[in-house]
Design a protein around this motif. Structure first.
Motif, PDB file in Angstrom:
ATOM      1  N   GLN A  75       0.832  -1.207   0.000  1.00  0.00           N
ATOM      2  CA  GLN A  75       0.000   0.000   0.000  1.00  0.00           C
ATOM      3  C   GLN A  75       0.866   1.256   0.000  1.00  0.00           C
ATOM      4  O   GLN A  75       0.574   2.220  -0.693  1.00  0.00           O
ATOM      5  CB  GLN A  75      -0.940   0.009   1.212  1.00  0.00           C
ATOM      6  CG  GLN A  75      -2.118  -0.933   1.042  1.00  0.00           C
ATOM      7  CD  GLN A  75      -2.940  -1.078   2.326  1.00  0.00           C
ATOM      8  OE1 GLN A  75      -2.444  -0.887   3.427  1.00  0.00           O
ATOM      9  NE2 GLN A  75      -4.194  -1.443   2.167  1.00  0.00           N
ATOM     10  N   LYS A  76       1.949   1.243   0.789  1.00  0.00           N
ATOM     11  CA  LYS A  76       2.861   2.389   0.832  1.00  0.00           C
ATOM     12  C   LYS A  76       3.507   2.615  -0.523  1.00  0.00           C
ATOM     13  O   LYS A  76       3.626   3.748  -0.986  1.00  0.00           O
ATOM     14  CB  LYS A  76       3.946   2.196   1.891  1.00  0.00           C
ATOM     15  CG  LYS A  76       3.485   2.480   3.297  1.00  0.00           C
ATOM     16  CD  LYS A  76       4.656   2.355   4.254  1.00  0.00           C
ATOM     17  CE  LYS A  76       4.173   2.045   5.659  1.00  0.00           C
ATOM     18  NZ  LYS A  76       5.243   1.572   6.531  1.00  0.00           N
ATOM     19  N   VAL A  77       3.924   1.527  -1.152  1.00  0.00           N
ATOM     20  CA  VAL A  77       4.559   1.617  -2.466  1.00  0.00           C
ATOM     21  C   VAL A  77       3.564   2.191  -3.484  1.00  0.00           C
ATOM     22  O   VAL A  77       3.895   3.081  -4.264  1.00  0.00           O
ATOM     23  CB  VAL A  77       5.096   0.241  -2.928  1.00  0.00           C
ATOM     24  CG1 VAL A  77       5.492   0.256  -4.396  1.00  0.00           C
ATOM     25  CG2 VAL A  77       6.283  -0.174  -2.057  1.00  0.00           C
ATOM     26  N   GLU A  78       2.321   1.706  -3.440  1.00  0.00           N
ATOM     27  CA  GLU A  78       1.288   2.187  -4.368  1.00  0.00           C
ATOM     28  C   GLU A  78       0.977   3.650  -4.094  1.00  0.00           C
ATOM     29  O   GLU A  78       0.807   4.440  -5.022  1.00  0.00           O
ATOM     30  CB  GLU A  78       0.018   1.342  -4.253  1.00  0.00           C
ATOM     31  CG  GLU A  78       0.143  -0.004  -4.954  1.00  0.00           C
ATOM     32  CD  GLU A  78      -0.960  -0.989  -4.568  1.00  0.00           C
ATOM     33  OE1 GLU A  78      -1.975  -0.557  -3.954  1.00  0.00           O
ATOM     34  OE2 GLU A  78      -0.808  -2.183  -4.871  1.00  0.00           O
ATOM     35  N   PHE A  79       0.900   4.009  -2.813  1.00  0.00           N
ATOM     36  CA  PHE A  79       0.619   5.397  -2.447  1.00  0.00           C
ATOM     37  C   PHE A  79       1.733   6.309  -2.968  1.00  0.00           C
ATOM     38  O   PHE A  79       1.479   7.361  -3.546  1.00  0.00           O
ATOM     39  CB  PHE A  79       0.484   5.533  -0.923  1.00  0.00           C
ATOM     40  CG  PHE A  79       0.206   6.946  -0.484  1.00  0.00           C
ATOM     41  CD1 PHE A  79      -1.076   7.470  -0.574  1.00  0.00           C
ATOM     42  CD2 PHE A  79       1.230   7.757  -0.009  1.00  0.00           C
ATOM     43  CE1 PHE A  79      -1.328   8.779  -0.198  1.00  0.00           C
ATOM     44  CE2 PHE A  79       0.984   9.062   0.379  1.00  0.00           C
ATOM     45  CZ  PHE A  79      -0.303   9.572   0.288  1.00  0.00           C
ATOM     46  N   ARG A  80       2.968   5.865  -2.776  1.00  0.00           N
ATOM     47  CA  ARG A  80       4.114   6.661  -3.232  1.00  0.00           C
ATOM     48  C   ARG A  80       4.061   6.874  -4.747  1.00  0.00           C
ATOM     49  O   ARG A  80       4.280   7.974  -5.234  1.00  0.00           O
ATOM     50  CB  ARG A  80       5.434   5.992  -2.825  1.00  0.00           C
ATOM     51  CG  ARG A  80       6.615   6.878  -3.138  1.00  0.00           C
ATOM     52  CD  ARG A  80       7.960   6.270  -2.816  1.00  0.00           C
ATOM     53  NE  ARG A  80       8.970   7.271  -3.136  1.00  0.00           N
ATOM     54  CZ  ARG A  80       9.538   8.060  -2.243  1.00  0.00           C
ATOM     55  NH1 ARG A  80       9.239   7.950  -0.970  1.00  0.00           N
ATOM     56  NH2 ARG A  80      10.416   8.962  -2.622  1.00  0.00           N
ATOM     57  N   LYS A  81       3.740   5.793  -5.488  1.00  0.00           N
ATOM     58  CA  LYS A  81       3.620   5.901  -6.953  1.00  0.00           C
ATOM     59  C   LYS A  81       2.569   6.930  -7.325  1.00  0.00           C
ATOM     60  O   LYS A  81       2.772   7.737  -8.227  1.00  0.00           O
ATOM     61  CB  LYS A  81       3.219   4.548  -7.548  1.00  0.00           C
ATOM     62  CG  LYS A  81       4.403   3.657  -7.847  1.00  0.00           C
ATOM     63  CD  LYS A  81       4.023   2.599  -8.896  1.00  0.00           C
ATOM     64  CE  LYS A  81       5.053   1.491  -8.944  1.00  0.00           C
ATOM     65  NZ  LYS A  81       4.558   0.217  -8.413  1.00  0.00           N
ATOM     66  N   ARG A  82       1.424   6.870  -6.621  1.00  0.00           N
ATOM     67  CA  ARG A  82       0.330   7.805  -6.906  1.00  0.00           C
ATOM     68  C   ARG A  82       0.781   9.241  -6.636  1.00  0.00           C
ATOM     69  O   ARG A  82       0.518  10.150  -7.428  1.00  0.00           O
ATOM     70  CB  ARG A  82      -0.893   7.438  -6.067  1.00  0.00           C
ATOM     71  CG  ARG A  82      -2.189   7.898  -6.691  1.00  0.00           C
ATOM     72  CD  ARG A  82      -3.414   7.237  -6.105  1.00  0.00           C
ATOM     73  NE  ARG A  82      -3.639   7.622  -4.719  1.00  0.00           N
ATOM     74  CZ  ARG A  82      -3.700   6.778  -3.695  1.00  0.00           C
ATOM     75  NH1 ARG A  82      -3.524   5.485  -3.892  1.00  0.00           N
ATOM     76  NH2 ARG A  82      -3.918   7.207  -2.479  1.00  0.00           N
ATOM     77  N   MET A  83       1.491   9.449  -5.515  1.00  0.00           N
ATOM     78  CA  MET A  83       1.976  10.786  -5.172  1.00  0.00           C
ATOM     79  C   MET A  83       3.008  11.267  -6.189  1.00  0.00           C
ATOM     80  O   MET A  83       3.029  12.437  -6.557  1.00  0.00           O
ATOM     81  CB  MET A  83       2.576  10.806  -3.764  1.00  0.00           C
ATOM     82  CG  MET A  83       1.553  10.659  -2.646  1.00  0.00           C
ATOM     83  SD  MET A  83       0.244  11.925  -2.666  1.00  0.00           S
ATOM     84  CE  MET A  83      -1.151  11.026  -3.335  1.00  0.00           C
ATOM     85  N   GLU A  84       3.866  10.347  -6.661  1.00  0.00           N
ATOM     86  CA  GLU A  84       4.867  10.715  -7.663  1.00  0.00           C
ATOM     87  C   GLU A  84       4.176  11.190  -8.941  1.00  0.00           C
ATOM     88  O   GLU A  84       4.606  12.158  -9.561  1.00  0.00           O
ATOM     89  CB  GLU A  84       5.815   9.537  -7.952  1.00  0.00           C
ATOM     90  CG  GLU A  84       6.827   9.338  -6.845  1.00  0.00           C
ATOM     91  CD  GLU A  84       7.613   8.027  -6.954  1.00  0.00           C
ATOM     92  OE1 GLU A  84       7.223   7.134  -7.756  1.00  0.00           O
ATOM     93  OE2 GLU A  84       8.620   7.892  -6.227  1.00  0.00           O
TER      94      GLU A  84
END
Length: 113
Positions: free
Chosen positions: A18-27
């Protein structure tokens, strides 16, 4: 018990994903923001502490300035600024008070002083 350990591991992996996906979305959002020419700053939705720290990191890597505002944990949000529009102390104070920043009004206030 092994099944409890397995469940924990699964949960941790899920959180990490979830953190990895969230980071991708923020990027993606940050990169859209950088390309949006008429947008000197962007206010993000309120998010939790971990998400805010991820967003601050993404902003820093992208060469942007970011700040968190909001008094309680539930309403804290991040604002990201392009370097050439980095906020003045006065502007930051306005956001900390929960107000919108109005450069014209600030100028007026300075003139009245």
């Amino acid at each position: 018990p092994p099944e409890q350990a397995a469940r924990m591991k699964k949960l941790q992996e899920q959180e990490k994903r979830q953190k990895v996906e969230f980071r991708k979305r923020m990027e993606q959002e940050v990169s859209q923001f950088i390309q949006a020419t008429g947008e000197p700053r962007r206010r993000f939705q309120p998010m939790n502490k971990i998400e805010r720290s991820i967003l601050h990191d993404v902003a820093e890597v992208a060469g942007l300035t970011s700040f968190s505002f909001g008094d309680d944990e539930d309403s804290r949000y991040v604002m990201v600024f392009k370097k050439e529009f980095a906020p003045s102390d006065e502007e930051l104070e306005a956001y900390r008070r929960g107000e919108e920043w109005d450069p014209a009004r600030a100028e007026e206030r300075r003139r009245l002083r």
